[in-house]
Design an enzyme around this catalytic site. Structure first.
Site, PDB file in Angstrom:
ATOM      1  N   GLU A 120       0.849  -1.188   0.000  1.00  0.00           N
ATOM      2  CA  GLU A 120       0.000   0.000   0.000  1.00  0.00           C
ATOM      3  C   GLU A 120       0.891   1.248   0.000  1.00  0.00           C
ATOM      4  O   GLU A 120       1.809   1.313   0.803  1.00  0.00           O
ATOM      5  CB  GLU A 120      -0.905   0.037   1.234  1.00  0.00           C
ATOM      6  CG  GLU A 120      -1.870   1.201   1.138  1.00  0.00           C
ATOM      7  CD  GLU A 120      -2.788   1.344   2.371  1.00  0.00           C
ATOM      8  OE1 GLU A 120      -2.706   0.531   3.297  1.00  0.00           O
ATOM      9  OE2 GLU A 120      -3.554   2.299   2.377  1.00  0.00           O
ATOM     10  N   GLY A 259       3.447   1.684  10.806  1.00  0.00           N
ATOM     11  CA  GLY A 259       3.103   0.873  11.967  1.00  0.00           C
ATOM     12  C   GLY A 259       2.800  -0.571  11.592  1.00  0.00           C
ATOM     13  O   GLY A 259       3.373  -1.506  12.144  1.00  0.00           O
ATOM     14  N   ALA A 260       1.883  -0.738  10.629  1.00  0.00           N
ATOM     15  CA  ALA A 260       1.469  -2.086  10.270  1.00  0.00           C
ATOM     16  C   ALA A 260       0.631  -2.034   9.008  1.00  0.00           C
ATOM     17  O   ALA A 260       0.270  -0.953   8.543  1.00  0.00           O
ATOM     18  CB  ALA A 260       0.653  -2.715  11.396  1.00  0.00           C
ATOM     19  N   MET A 261       0.315  -3.218   8.469  1.00  0.00           N
ATOM     20  CA  MET A 261      -0.424  -3.269   7.210  1.00  0.00           C
ATOM     21  C   MET A 261      -1.433  -4.407   7.226  1.00  0.00           C
ATOM     22  O   MET A 261      -1.108  -5.541   7.578  1.00  0.00           O
ATOM     23  CB  MET A 261       0.576  -3.433   6.055  1.00  0.00           C
ATOM     24  CG  MET A 261      -0.070  -3.478   4.687  1.00  0.00           C
ATOM     25  SD  MET A 261      -0.943  -1.924   4.320  1.00  0.00           S
ATOM     26  CE  MET A 261      -2.277  -2.543   3.307  1.00  0.00           C
ATOM     27  N   GLU A 296      -5.656  -2.997  12.487  1.00  0.00           N
ATOM     28  CA  GLU A 296      -5.444  -3.814  11.290  1.00  0.00           C
ATOM     29  C   GLU A 296      -6.528  -4.881  11.160  1.00  0.00           C
ATOM     30  O   GLU A 296      -7.000  -5.179  10.065  1.00  0.00           O
ATOM     31  CB  GLU A 296      -4.049  -4.457  11.288  1.00  0.00           C
ATOM     32  CG  GLU A 296      -2.880  -3.484  11.464  1.00  0.00           C
ATOM     33  CD  GLU A 296      -2.924  -2.258  10.560  1.00  0.00           C
ATOM     34  OE1 GLU A 296      -3.469  -2.341   9.452  1.00  0.00           O
ATOM     35  OE2 GLU A 296      -2.417  -1.191  10.996  1.00  0.00           O
ATOM     36  N   GLU A 318      -9.395   4.703   6.418  1.00  0.00           N
ATOM     37  CA  GLU A 318      -8.542   5.025   7.560  1.00  0.00           C
ATOM     38  C   GLU A 318      -9.273   5.813   8.656  1.00  0.00           C
ATOM     39  O   GLU A 318      -9.157   5.506   9.835  1.00  0.00           O
ATOM     40  CB  GLU A 318      -7.278   5.759   7.111  1.00  0.00           C
ATOM     41  CG  GLU A 318      -6.355   4.914   6.223  1.00  0.00           C
ATOM     42  CD  GLU A 318      -5.919   3.594   6.854  1.00  0.00           C
ATOM     43  OE1 GLU A 318      -6.085   3.422   8.080  1.00  0.00           O
ATOM     44  OE2 GLU A 318      -5.421   2.722   6.119  1.00  0.00           O
TER      45      GLU A 318
END
Ligand code: ARG
Ligand code: ZN
Length: 849
Positions: A120, A259-261, A296, A318
């Site tokens: 992303e 941070g994360a996906m 997530e 988001e």
């Protein structure tokens, strides 16, 4: 090249199926990508198919199993064009990539010895040519072939379909039945440790849960696992959303830009948001893990099942998902503390951004690099916008509206308009004017004036809306404003949620005596309130709404500090109120928030021309005064709550640490020997990282010798744990002591430091760039150092570099001396040869807007 929302066009081709095969070698990877493609037009004409691709090294290309000659395709400007394609066909592309050299950490790359991906928004085009946009959704099958010994674990999205052995190698095939955009594709290969668990969904499916990490870190994954199960249950109860694959995998890696996906069925995380235990992680770290794991997970419905039509819709997933994770954290912890923390973060990051040259609406109109728009505005202000909808609709209608949203758009790539349609349809409210929150930028102000006469209380409100960066006028907003009128005892005479929609509004109520106004309760709208009169002293002691109570104490602190700056005078009433709060019987974390003095950034945001020195001086003066007046009270709070061997992360234990570290920090301003002894003692004897870090930070900032001793002890103890070393670097980079810049420069040569690991860069360089005292030092050396780093890091990781460049956003507001120094550095950065578009976009805006 700038991309505009208004230029959106539907894709000319659709990909229904994408079969990928990865052969992983030490020096390169071969990707074979077979797609079923169909033209959106049904007219049997021949068309040119355009596939996005970065640094393409093409091996071969087949259309319907026929190898294409050179004349049938070309590769230019990051586009692979295939000419004269039929209406429906299969295309097979074989290409070569070099994950081990990928320092941008986008596409397929290596974090240590682990292969992983970040796609992303547009990383997939670095893996294989593709129609790399979120409104093209396909069903993926992925086969990974790799050395069995080095890469025993091979993961991709969906459910595991088959496994095979061939000599030293093995292969695993994954199948994901849910059509998805390329940005949700993921692959992981490595020799990983794992913990497993399971979750039974509301309709009785048993889901296998795995968290993977570097070998040896398994025992640090349990808090993340607990959080995942809590999140799965919460989404069923609150939104009726159930998980939809047999497996949910999470992998923690050390090198990660963000941070994360939320990749479908295979989340990839910055290890900072997975690994924790009581000895190595702070309370804040534990909370961060809980909320990012949930965030997530929640994306599975808000993001994956329903995704974005194009990247201008980013806040669709988001903003909504942040709102969902905020509510989750509030439900599982203290609601009042959670709300205050969210608002604090919004003001420190988003309000600053919204007052800067990079200010943008939650739905931007254009971008050069989409990576620059994963911002506090799109995320946090986006979440406030959803929260306002929630307030306007009320819990029940909001749930009906989200049900309608899921029902109507499941499996589709949609827009914020589609979301608003569901909200207004089921919520039975007209959101036409409300929609301006999506398209306008800047923080609105609300001027408040009050009058009381003849038993009538009159409230007059005026909206003041900032202009766009180009100077165009923007229109007034529609928003919920939660207020109460209180009597002298602090009892609510009434509480109401007003709906504000005009520039001027007047409300009135009959009351027996003059009431006290409690306004923007729970921070019902993300605005700045400007009151003609205020009752901070009363409200900070008596308001029943914890947010307004905090807000009043905070504003009271701001006024007090500004009085010190302008008249060198400490407000006695504030000092009294501070004492009152010290004695009050309150939740201890909430109390710690009330006792926190306004940040340097808060005061800076109110300055017409920014100068940090007076702010630091006023802060120091007020803190010293409070500490000396209340030394005994503070000490007894410290002693009552300091339990060095309590390492529980239950809320009472965390609350105790919050309050005692707050008062310890204040006490340390006195520099008294007895206090320093307490701090040293806490460093040596506390078993939690929260306490150690709090003590270390104080020692670094107040003492020469003890600070150095503890710091070297800390270094020796934890030098093999990079996550802990991030904290070490951050303390040194944030230090207010003389010589900080020199130490930061020297630390770059430390064995532990590695410029290729974003967490370390953020902890050392990023934290330094937010150290107002030293970054903005009048010799300009802070600016020069950070500019040098931006230029250097831009060559290896453009996203990281443009994040660092954000430190210069405040340029326009600085005093002349600093401004001149900043300008020279900004010019140097922007004229750097082959600067990334990421950096160019940010620095150019700072210089020209
Ligand atoms: N979607 C991810 C999340 O919110 C963040 C991805 C950020 N990616 C980026 N290139 N900035 O959890
Ligand atoms: Zn997200």
């Amino acid at each position: 090249k700038e991309i505009y929302l208004k230029d959106y066009k539907q894709p000319e081709f659709k990909v229904s199926k994408c079969d990928l095969c990865f052969e992983l070698y030490d020096d390169y990877t071969i990707v074979t990508n077979t797609m079923n493609i169909e033209s959106s037009k049904k007219d049997n004409q021949l068309y040119t198919l355009k596939l996005n691709s970065i640094d393409l090294e093409l091996i071969e290309l087949y259309l319907n199993d026929l190898k294409l000659s050179d004349a049938r395709y070309s590769y230019k400007d990051e586009v692979l064009s295939v000419y004269n394609t039929p209406n429906k066909f299969s295309l097979k592309i074989k290409n070569k990539i070099y994950p081990q050299n990928n320092t941008e950490l986008e596409g397929l790359y290596k974090s240590g010895s682990i292969f992983c991906t970040q796609n992303e928004p547009e990383g997939f085009r670095r893996i294989t040519p593709y129609i790399d946009r979120p409104d093209v959704m396909a069903v993926y099958t992925t086969t990974i072939i790799a050395d069995k010994k080095k890469y025993p674990v091979l993961l991709s999205n969906g459910n595991k379909q088959s496994e095979n052995q061939y000599g030293d190698k093995h292969s695993v095939t994954w199948f994901d039945p849910h059509p998805k955009p390329s940005y949700l594709f993921a692959l992981v290969a490595g020799d990983l440790g794992v913990i497993n668990d399971s979750f039974r969904t509301m309709s009785g499916n048993d889901i296998e849960l795995n968290i993977y990490c570097d070998l040896g870190n398994e025992s640090k994954c349990f808090h993340a696992m607990r959080s995942l199960k809590d999140a799965m249950l919460w989404d069923e109860e609150k939104y009726g959303r159930e998980y939809d694959l047999d497996i949910y995998n999470i992998v923690a890696v050390d090198s990660f830009n963000m941070g994360a996906m939320e990749n479908k069925g295979l989340n990839i995380f910055n290890s900072h948001y997975v690994l924790a235990n009581e000895e190595l992680a702070t309370d804040r770290d534990f909370m961060g893990i809980q909320s990012v794991i949930a965030h997530e997970y929640f994306h599975n419905w808000t993001g994956n099942r329903i995704t974005c039509r194009d990247w201008f819709q980013l806040t669709l997933k988001e903003g909504l998902t942040v709102f969902r994770d905020q509510c989750f954290s509030a439900d599982l912890n203290s609601k009042e503390v959670a709300r205050i923390e969210d608002v604090k973060a919004l003001r420190e990051r988003q309000f600053v951004e919204d007052a800067s040259p990079t200010s943008h609406p939650i739905q931007p109109e254009s971008y050069i690099s989409m990576n620059n728009f994963y911002t506090a505005t799109v995320y946090e202000k986006g979440a406030e916008v959803i929260r306002m909808i929630h307030t306007l609709l009320g819990e029940e209608k909001y749930r009906k509206a989200t049900d309608l949203y899921f029902e109507s758009f499941d499996g589709q790539a949609v827009t914020t308009k589609d979301f608003l349609w569901a909200m207004s349809e089921a919520g039975k409210v007209d959101l036409t004017q409300f929609e301006r929150w999506y398209h306008q930028n800047g923080t609105p102000r609300l001027l408040v004036s009050e009058k009381y006469e003849n038993n009538k209380y009159i409230l007059r409100l005026t909206q003041v809306i900032p202009n766009t960066l180009e100077g165009q006028r923007q229109r007034v907003y529609f928003f919920p404003l939660k207020i109460a009128l209180l009597n002298e005892e602090g009892k609510e005479i009434l509480e109401e949620t007003l709906t504000i929609s005009k520039e001027f509004e007047e409300f009135s109520w009959e009351t027996d005596s003059k009431p006290i106004l409690s306004i923007n309760r729970d921070f019902s709208a993300p605005i700045i309130i400007k009151q003609e009169q205020n009752d901070y002293q009363f409200l900070s002691r008596h308001d029943s709404n914890s947010f307004v109570r905090y807000e009043s104490m905070h504003s009271f602190g701001v006024d007090t500090l500004e009085k010190i700056i302008h008249n060198d005078e400490i407000d006695r009433e504030f000092v009294d109120t501070y004492g009152y709060i010290l004695d009050a019987d309150l939740n201890l974390s909430f109390k710690a928030l009330l006792l926190e003095l306004p940040s340097v950034s808060t005061l800076m945001q109110r300055q017409e021309v920014v100068d940090f020195e007076p702010i630091y001086e006023a802060n120091e003066k007020l803190q010293k005064h409070l500490a000396s007046v209340y030394k005994d009270k503070l000490l007894s709070i410290y002693k009552n709550n300091h339990l060095p061997k309590d390492d529980s992360i239950e809320s009472l234990s965390m609350d105790r640490r919050a309050i005692k570290n707050r008062v310890l920090k204040l006490l340390s301003m006195l520099g008294d020997e007895d206090i320093i002894d307490l701090v040293k003692n806490q460093y040596d004897n506390s078993s939690t990282m929260t306490d150690k870090i709090a003590a270390l930070d104080i020692l670094e900032n107040t003492t020469q010798k003890e600070g150095a001793v503890s710091l070297s002890d800390f270094y020796q103890r934890y030098k093999n744990d990079t996550l802990v070393m991030n904290k070490y670097f951050a303390i040194l980079a944030a230090s207010e002591r003389e010589g900080t810049l020199d130490r930061v420069m020297a630390l770059q040569n430390d064995d532990v430091y590695d410029e290729k690991i974003p967490n370390l860069v953020r902890s050392l360089i990023g934290v330094f760039a937010r150290n107002y005292k030293h970054f903005h030092s009048k010799d300009g050396l802070g600016y020069k150092f950070v500019a040098d780093k931006i230029i250097e890091i831009d060559k290896i990781n453009a996203q990281m570099a443009s994040a660092l460049a954000g430190a210069f956003k405040i340029y326009e507001k600085m005093n002349e001396t600093n401004k001149k120094l900043m300008k020279a550095e900004l010019k140097r950065v922007v004229s750097t040869h082959s600067l990334s578009k990421n950096c160019y976009e940010i620095v150019n805006k700072i210089l020209t807007k």
